[in-house]
Design an enzyme around this catalytic site. Structure first.
Site, PDB file in Angstrom:
ATOM      1  N   GLY A 142      45.614  46.495  58.496  1.00 59.17           N
ATOM      2  CA  GLY A 142      45.247  45.899  59.596  1.00 59.17           C
ATOM      3  C   GLY A 142      45.535  46.787  60.794  1.00 59.17           C
ATOM      4  NE  ARG A 170      49.611  54.031  65.294  1.00 65.25           N
ATOM      5  CZ  ARG A 170      50.057  55.403  65.347  1.00 65.25           C
ATOM      6  NH1 ARG A 170      50.964  55.777  66.132  1.00 65.25           N
ATOM      7  NH2 ARG A 170      49.207  56.182  64.555  1.00 65.25           N
ATOM      8  CG  ASP A 218      57.762  52.060  66.760  1.00 63.73           C
ATOM      9  OD1 ASP A 218      56.200  52.298  66.686  1.00 63.73           O
ATOM     10  OD2 ASP A 218      58.351  53.137  67.280  1.00 63.73           O
ATOM     11  N   GLY A 219      54.611  49.574  66.459  1.00 65.41           N
ATOM     12  CA  GLY A 219      53.638  49.337  67.355  1.00 65.41           C
ATOM     13  C   GLY A 219      53.271  50.458  68.242  1.00 65.41           C
ATOM     14  NE  ARG A 238      41.482  53.813  68.339  1.00 64.39           N
ATOM     15  CZ  ARG A 238      41.706  54.001  67.058  1.00 64.39           C
ATOM     16  NH1 ARG A 238      41.810  55.058  66.550  1.00 64.39           N
ATOM     17  NH2 ARG A 238      41.991  52.693  66.284  1.00 64.39           N
ATOM     18  NE  ARG A 254      39.528  49.824  61.252  1.00 63.63           N
ATOM     19  CZ  ARG A 254      40.130  50.822  61.636  1.00 63.63           C
ATOM     20  NH1 ARG A 254      40.699  51.686  61.000  1.00 63.63           N
ATOM     21  NH2 ARG A 254      40.616  50.966  62.942  1.00 63.63           N
ATOM     22  CG  ASP A 309      43.092  52.174  55.830  1.00 66.34           C
ATOM     23  OD1 ASP A 309      43.229  52.813  54.753  1.00 66.34           O
ATOM     24  OD2 ASP A 309      43.893  52.474  56.549  1.00 66.34           O
ATOM     25  CG  ASN A 310      41.915  55.719  58.036  1.00 68.22           C
ATOM     26  OD1 ASN A 310      42.374  54.731  58.735  1.00 68.22           O
ATOM     27  ND2 ASN A 310      42.843  56.557  57.685  1.00 68.22           N
TER      28      ASN A 310
END
Length: 561
Positions: free
Chosen positions: A131, A134, A166-167, A225, A232, A302-303
């Protein structure tokens, strides 16, 4: 691979369209579509949004951003992304609200902030829930052309999917993503886009960029972005793995409805056609990568975008001194995602996509999908063949062309010739002069491969091949110059810009965005900076050392599956 040549007529038409489109000059007037399309899907509203948790039976989690703190600097913006996608006058970049927008502090009207749930195979092994750990999708914007885009912040704080992270993102990786997104777009590679980048002087995070155990503090940054959607292969995989089959079918219909309008929701075979569309788009994408020497670095499922867009720029690289097993990712010990492996990896990932779809397919539909799948390897091979023929100025596929290309690449590898430079310079020398070593002297890349023992034999075959096709010399040059760029985001170029940016000197980052707007045209300032020149001896030695390290790690009995 096709480069769009901006003729005077096209430029005038574009100017006319921009003049008719009302650009938003006051950022407070910018509004998202409300509600966004993804509001149709199940969204978790767990108030403990920044606590890592297993999320079930939802596609998204509603998550507010965690804004950057401290003094902010607007590193750069893509003026084309602002105007062409978001209808924003570039002057809005001077507005503090816009900087705060990038930093996650300001929400335009209609914002609906979510993070997406997905899973995936990482380096060949199932990693379960991943998921957006970040990243935050801020909303949807429908522009003056009727296109719908989803601005997403990366590095904007923790989410339920942050796991041990840490996002946050740091400046160096954010610059790399910003530059690559826009450069790949202008090269002609299907890709997500980037609108802008902001960094904080005071908001620091710990990073161990060399994985040496010596972490240090770096400044946090956020990049915005842009994509029509962020779904995905892993979006389907997590639903299949968790046996959420009803939701999987709902999600598949949603994706078809909003992103594959040529597929009818009344079609019983719509999921088979979805598989086919996703497969062919992604294979078109990877074929374009091969033609530019682009190596993604982390081709986990996932990419892989369902829309066939290059997504999630991490430890990517463009092949420089040619090496077919080029691996830009230092953590890819076995070279799974090496340059030459990318088409095979995409086929592997698409097999996993089909596996994820099987619960919502009938036996007959599975058979149809497998029939499509059996043709995919030939499809991508043919696409790559066409691309490399164009790079040599050839428009017709003939028997033996594969060998012609393979032999050239082999000589480039033997002589460590530059990938981008060699193909570009082939168009700068008349075919008959390829046999004259004096004519190659001032071509730093081509002269290198010209020292190979088999060069004269290869050059004669190439000359004969051009003659057989009766290629007009001017047409050859025009075609080759339209698919072989002068400039690509080489790592050393990026590193120079990053080093300056760490000291709040952003000129080089902004200049790179300008250079990569026209990567096929000579840029005088870029030439002065050596952006199309030979690597320094020091960098070449470093590259050879890294290559030896990768080779020492690769196991001879390694298998992809």
């Amino acid at each position: 691979m096709r480069r769009v040549l901006c003729t005077m007529a096209v430029c005038q038409q574009k100017f006319s369209m921009l003049s008719l489109t009302k650009m938003i000059s006051d950022f407070k007037e910018f509004k998202f579509k409300s509600p966004p399309s993804y509001a149709e899907l199940p969204i978790s509203e767990n108030p403990e949004y920044n606590v890592p948790v297993a999320v079930n039976n939802f596609i998204f989690s509603k998550v507010p951003t965690e804004p950057l703190t401290g003094k902010l600097h607007l590193v750069c913006v893509s003026e084309e992304a602002l105007t062409d996608i978001l209808d924003l006058d570039p002057k809005v970049a001077d507005d503090e609200d816009f900087t705060n927008f990038l930093a996650g502090k300001y929400y335009p009207e209609g914002a609906y902030c979510v993070s997406h749930r997905y899973g995936g195979y990482q380096f060949g092994f199932w990693a379960d829930q991943l998921g957006d750990g970040r990243a935050h999708i801020l909303g949807e914007y429908t522009n003056s052309k009727g296109e719908t885009w989803q601005p997403q912040l990366k590095g904007s704080g923790e989410t339920p999917y942050s796991r041990f992270g840490d996002g946050r993102a740091v400046l160096r990786s954010s610059i790399r993503e910003m530059i690559a997104s826009e450069a790949c777009y202008h090269l002609g590679i299907p890709t997500t886009r980037a609108a802008g980048l902001v960094v904080s002087d005071d908001h620091k995070v710990w990073r161990d960029k060399s994985y040496s155990g010596m972490a240090k503090q770096e400044r946090a940054a956020v990049v915005m972005r842009l994509a029509p959607a962020w779904y995905r292969i892993g979006s389907f995989e997590i639903l299949c793995r968790k046996k959420e089959y009803t939701l999987e079918a709902t999600f598949a219909d949603f994706v078809i409805k909003h992103h594959f309008p040529d597929i009818s929701l009344e079609d019983e075979d719509r999921y088979v056609k979805l598989f086919s569309e996703v497969a062919h788009r992604n294979l078109d994408m990877v074929a374009s990568w091969q033609g530019f020497g682009f190596t993604h670095g982390v081709l986990n499922t996932d990419n892989i975008s369902l829309l066939g867009l290059t997504i999630d720029y991490g430890p990517y690289g463009f092949v420089e001194h040619y090496y077919d097993h080029y691996v830009p990712n230092s953590s890819d010990d076995r070279g799974r995602y090496a340059y030459k492996m990318q088409p095979e990896i995409l086929l592997w990932n698409l097999d996993k996509f089909l596996e994820a779809l099987i619960p919502i397919l009938t036996e007959e539909q599975i058979r149809k999908a497998r029939d499509i799948q059996r043709e995919l390897e030939k499809y991508v091979e043919d696409k790559i063949r066409i691309i490399f023929n164009k790079k040599l100025g050839l428009t017709i596929i003939e028997d033996g062309d594969d060998v012609l290309v393979k032999d050239l690449l082999g000589m480039m590898q033997e002589t460590t010739a530059d990938f981008t430079g060699t193909f570009r310079q082939l168009a700068e020398v008349k075919p008959d002069e390829l046999l004259n070593t004096d004519a190659l002297k001032d071509k730093w890349a081509l002269s290198k491969v010209g020292k190979a023992k088999r060069w004269e034999q290869w050059a004669r075959r190439y000359i004969q091949r051009l003659s057989d096709e009766q290629v007009n010399e001017n047409d050859r040059i025009e075609l080759m110059n339209s698919v072989n760029p002068i400039y690509v985001p080489r790592n050393w170029i990026l590193q120079e810009a990053i080093a300056d940016a760490e000291n709040n000197k952003f000129h080089k980052v902004r200049h790179l965005l300008e250079v990569f707007k026209e990567p096929y045209e000579v840029n005088e300032e870029a030439e002065k900076l050596g952006y199309s020149s030979q690597l320094s001896l020091w960098l070449l030695v470093v590259g050879r050392v890294l290559r030896l390290k990768v080779l020492s790690r690769i196991r001879t009995n390694y298998r992809l599956y």
